[in-house]
Design a protein around this motif. Structure first.
Motif, mmCIF file in Angstrom:
data_model
loop_
_atom_site.group_PDB
_atom_site.id
_atom_site.type_symbol
_atom_site.label_atom_id
_atom_site.label_comp_id
_atom_site.label_asym_id
_atom_site.label_seq_id
_atom_site.Cartn_x
_atom_site.Cartn_y
_atom_site.Cartn_z
ATOM 1 N N MET A 114 42.635 55.716 57.611
ATOM 2 C CA MET A 114 43.697 54.871 58.084
ATOM 3 C C MET A 114 43.487 54.860 59.682
ATOM 4 N N TYR A 115 42.765 55.739 60.232
ATOM 5 C CA TYR A 115 42.795 55.884 61.729
ATOM 6 C C TYR A 115 41.595 54.994 62.086
ATOM 7 N N ARG A 116 40.567 54.784 61.327
ATOM 8 C CA ARG A 116 39.306 53.998 61.459
ATOM 9 C C ARG A 116 39.575 52.692 61.498
ATOM 10 N N GLN A 117 40.657 52.281 60.338
ATOM 11 C CA GLN A 117 41.261 50.852 60.312
ATOM 12 C C GLN A 117 42.069 50.576 61.244
ATOM 13 N N ILE A 118 42.746 51.281 61.934
ATOM 14 C CA ILE A 118 43.654 51.046 63.182
ATOM 15 C C ILE A 118 42.772 50.769 64.358
ATOM 16 N N ARG B 69 40.412 46.528 68.005
ATOM 17 C CA ARG B 69 39.243 45.964 68.645
ATOM 18 C C ARG B 69 39.122 44.308 68.277
ATOM 19 N N GLU B 70 39.593 44.033 67.063
ATOM 20 C CA GLU B 70 39.502 42.926 66.735
ATOM 21 C C GLU B 70 40.742 41.930 67.201
ATOM 22 N N ASN B 71 41.604 42.669 67.817
ATOM 23 C CA ASN B 71 42.618 42.073 68.542
ATOM 24 C C ASN B 71 42.361 42.180 70.038
ATOM 25 N N GLY B 72 41.154 41.886 70.649
ATOM 26 C CA GLY B 72 41.044 42.194 71.902
ATOM 27 C C GLY B 72 41.005 43.427 72.621
ATOM 28 N N TYR B 73 41.005 44.525 71.939
ATOM 29 C CA TYR B 73 41.549 45.669 72.373
ATOM 30 C C TYR B 73 42.931 45.910 72.688
ATOM 31 N N ARG B 74 43.756 45.519 71.919
ATOM 32 C CA ARG B 74 45.022 45.321 71.907
ATOM 33 C C ARG B 74 45.781 46.688 72.440
ATOM 34 N N GLY B 75 46.519 46.898 73.332
ATOM 35 C CA GLY B 75 47.157 48.062 74.063
ATOM 36 C C GLY B 75 46.217 48.621 75.056
ATOM 37 N N LEU B 76 45.213 48.115 75.472
ATOM 38 C CA LEU B 76 44.258 48.481 76.400
ATOM 39 C C LEU B 76 44.244 47.462 77.541
ATOM 40 N N ARG B 77 44.544 47.754 78.812
ATOM 41 C CA ARG B 77 44.189 46.977 79.884
ATOM 42 C C ARG B 77 43.201 46.956 80.424
ATOM 43 N N ILE B 78 42.321 46.100 80.646
ATOM 44 C CA ILE B 78 40.777 46.015 80.940
ATOM 45 C C ILE B 78 40.760 45.211 82.244
ATOM 46 N N THR B 79 40.655 45.602 83.437
ATOM 47 C CA THR B 79 40.770 44.628 84.643
ATOM 48 C C THR B 79 39.678 44.995 85.546
#
Length: 551
Positions: free
Chosen positions: A524-528, A533-543
């Motif tokens: 499940m963790y790997r699926q998350i 990743r597939e959603n543009g690294y949702r939850g990560l701010r990349i600036t």
């Protein structure tokens, strides 16, 4: 396939102090991080390791009986098919020296040593917002700078040493299992050991065989099942290697990643006699995680199923331990809901004439005396060697011990004032470009597959950031809050919070009991991670990086 080495950095100048990445720790996590970032991505990397040798946990834990309780064929790296198929094992479980030999082989195979600084303890790190750089400080007063900081500090690495009156006055040898001296031999000695967790039970079995006498100061009775350890035939090793592709596919998609198919059958769906047969077969097979997760699907979640498993183990204690009072003291009454243990004859050890048990919840330790340990009943238990098998300040202990500061000088202890938190067990808000391997709320599994999963994800993030001109990667507070809530929700679907254990920080006096693991399983963790990743690294701010850093 063998992982290709796409680019290799030139041999590093030992006087260099500025790097693309600094990795803290030379255990399994740190070594694989170095391989990924340097050998595959061509970055300039330096590993800083406080010990005088590589291996992390397996370098420091040299106590008698130290071994992995994960079966040998899955207690290894899986990233390189050639490494998997070329390196053998001869026993079902690996002893500490076997694991260390394997680690040394990996270091040599991938030429890692040239970028590792031993005897270099990191005491602090601070984020420079004007330059988007980390400054990493050591106990010797050295400073290293880097764009990306990767922490492989160890899940079980920060020693937990209880504060018992009189410790400074003990005239014998006083040691913790996490710092076992090379010159210490328990043979023929009077030995006392405090603690009966995974480490304690291993030590007790080994020490009892050679010590003149062994006094076990038990804090909590344990559910232990046999390990089934023994020699492995070379033909079995060869057959296992042929099936490694399928084995590792199963491991990565499983819950606990221990190399067996987890049960899909509920305990209540079969008769009591059938349940006992299943438990007996698991007892005969050996392995703690298999007993908890390979017998029935709901032992960790259903109180009735859990009690059935607990009742079976209690019946085995009554059968094995000859003295009724010792058997009573060794028998747990709380749910079977700690990290499952397995050993080679733990309960049988208490039938030996040279082994005695002191249950310290009933008869507390009052103080350490010059000659031994005095308990509340007034007895002074004289010992030559006093061993603390009292475990670790797990998960966040090593982070909190550092002067670790993020944005605006925020100390990690301020950020984690309520509890240690993260996003995905990998990053934490307000600490940009800092990554954690096995950080708070990472997966609760066989550690090596989780380490590989997280190192590969972190390396991918760093590779993407470097391609964007050394962009800054940081978790958002909202994502961290959401991940914490997810981990808490899953944990409270299980029975694990019903017992006091290091999994929730309950072994450290004054430490708040809190969820510190993602208990949803590796698959499940790997699926998350894939979904993030597939959603543009949702939850990560990349600036984009600060201008000073680019200049």
């Amino acid at each position: 396939m063998t992982t290709p080495i796409r680019a290799a950095a030139p041999t590093a100048d030992p006087t260099d102090t500025d790097f693309d990445a600094v990795v803290v720790g030379a255990g399994f996590a740190g070594l694989y991080s170095l391989h990924k970032l340097r050998n595959e991505q061509g970055l300039r990397v330096r590993v800083l390791e406080k010990g005088s040798g590589v291996g992390g946990t397996w370098f420091f834990n040299r106590y008698p009986g130290a071994k992995s309780d994960t079966e040998s064929f899955v207690y290894r790296y899986s990233f390189d098919d050639d490494l998997l198929r070329e390196y053998d094992w001869t026993t079902r479980y690996l002893e500490q020296e076997d694991i260390l030999a394997y680690i040394h082989h990996v270091v040599e195979r991938y030429d890692l040593m040239k970028d590792i600084r031993l005897d270099t303890e990191v005491t602090g790190a601070a984020w420079d917002e004007s330059r988007d750089r980390w400054t990493v400080r050591t106990a010797a007063g050295e400073e290293f700078t880097c764009t990306y900081l990767v922490n492989g500090l160890g899940l079980l690495a920060k020693t937990n040493m209880p504060d018992i009156p009189g410790m400074d006055h003990f005239e014998g040898r006083l040691v913790h299992t996490n710092a076992w001296p090379e010159d210490l031999d328990v043979a023929g000695k009077r030995v006392g050991v405090i603690g009966t967790g995974s480490t304690g039970t291993q030590f007790i079995i080994a020490a009892a065989k050679t010590a003149e006498n062994l006094t076990v100061f038990q804090r909590s009775p344990q559910y232990c099942v046999p390990s089934g350890n023994g020699p492995v035939d070379p033909a079995e090793v060869a057959e296992t290697k042929k099936n490694f592709d399928a084995i590792w596919t199963q491991v990565r998609g499983s819950s606990v990643a221990f190399g067996f198919e987890e049960s899909a059958i509920e305990a209540g769906s079969v008769t009591e006699e059938q349940r006992r047969q299943v438990f007996q077969q698991a007892w005969d097979r050996g392995n703690g995680f298999h007993f908890m997760f390979g017998t029935f699907s709901d032992i960790a979640t259903n109180p009735e199923a859990n009690e059935a498993a607990a009742t079976f183990i209690r019946s085995k204690i009554a059968e094995i331990v000859e003295d009724p009072e010792t058997a009573r003291a060794l028998t747990p009454t709380e749910p079977y809901a700690k990290r499952p243990l397995c050993n080679e004859g733990y309960y049988e050890t208490f039938n030996r004439d040279n082994v005695s048990l002191v249950p310290v919840k009933e008869n507390p330790i009052v103080r350490i005396t010059p000659r031994g340990v005095r308990t509340a009943d007034g007895v002074e238990h004289e010992v030559d060697i006093l061993v603390f098998a009292t475990g670790f300040d797990a998960v966040d202990g090593n982070y909190r011990a550092m002067d670790l500061r993020g944005r605006g000088g925020l100390h990690i202890n301020e950020h984690w004032a309520d509890a240690p938190t993260s996003y995905l067990g990998i990053t934490t808000a307000n600490f940009p470009n800092m990554f954690m391997i096995l950080g708070p709320n990472g997966p609760f599994t066989n550690l090596l597959p989780s380490i590989e999963t997280q190192v590969e994800y972190v390396a991918e993030l760093i590779e993407s950031a470097v391609a964007r001109g050394r962009a800054v990667v940081e978790a958002t507070s909202e994502a961290e809050t959401g991940w914490t809530a997810t981990c808490e929700e899953i944990a409270h679907m299980t029975l694990f919070p019903k017992t006091a254990s290091w999994i929730f920080g309950a072994n450290i006096p004054g430490k708040k009991r809190t969820v510190m693991f993602f208990l949803g399983g590796l698959g499940m963790y790997r699926q998350i991670l894939a979904d993030v990743r597939e959603n543009g690294y949702r939850g990560l701010r990349i600036t984009e990086p600060a201008r000073a850093a680019v200049a």
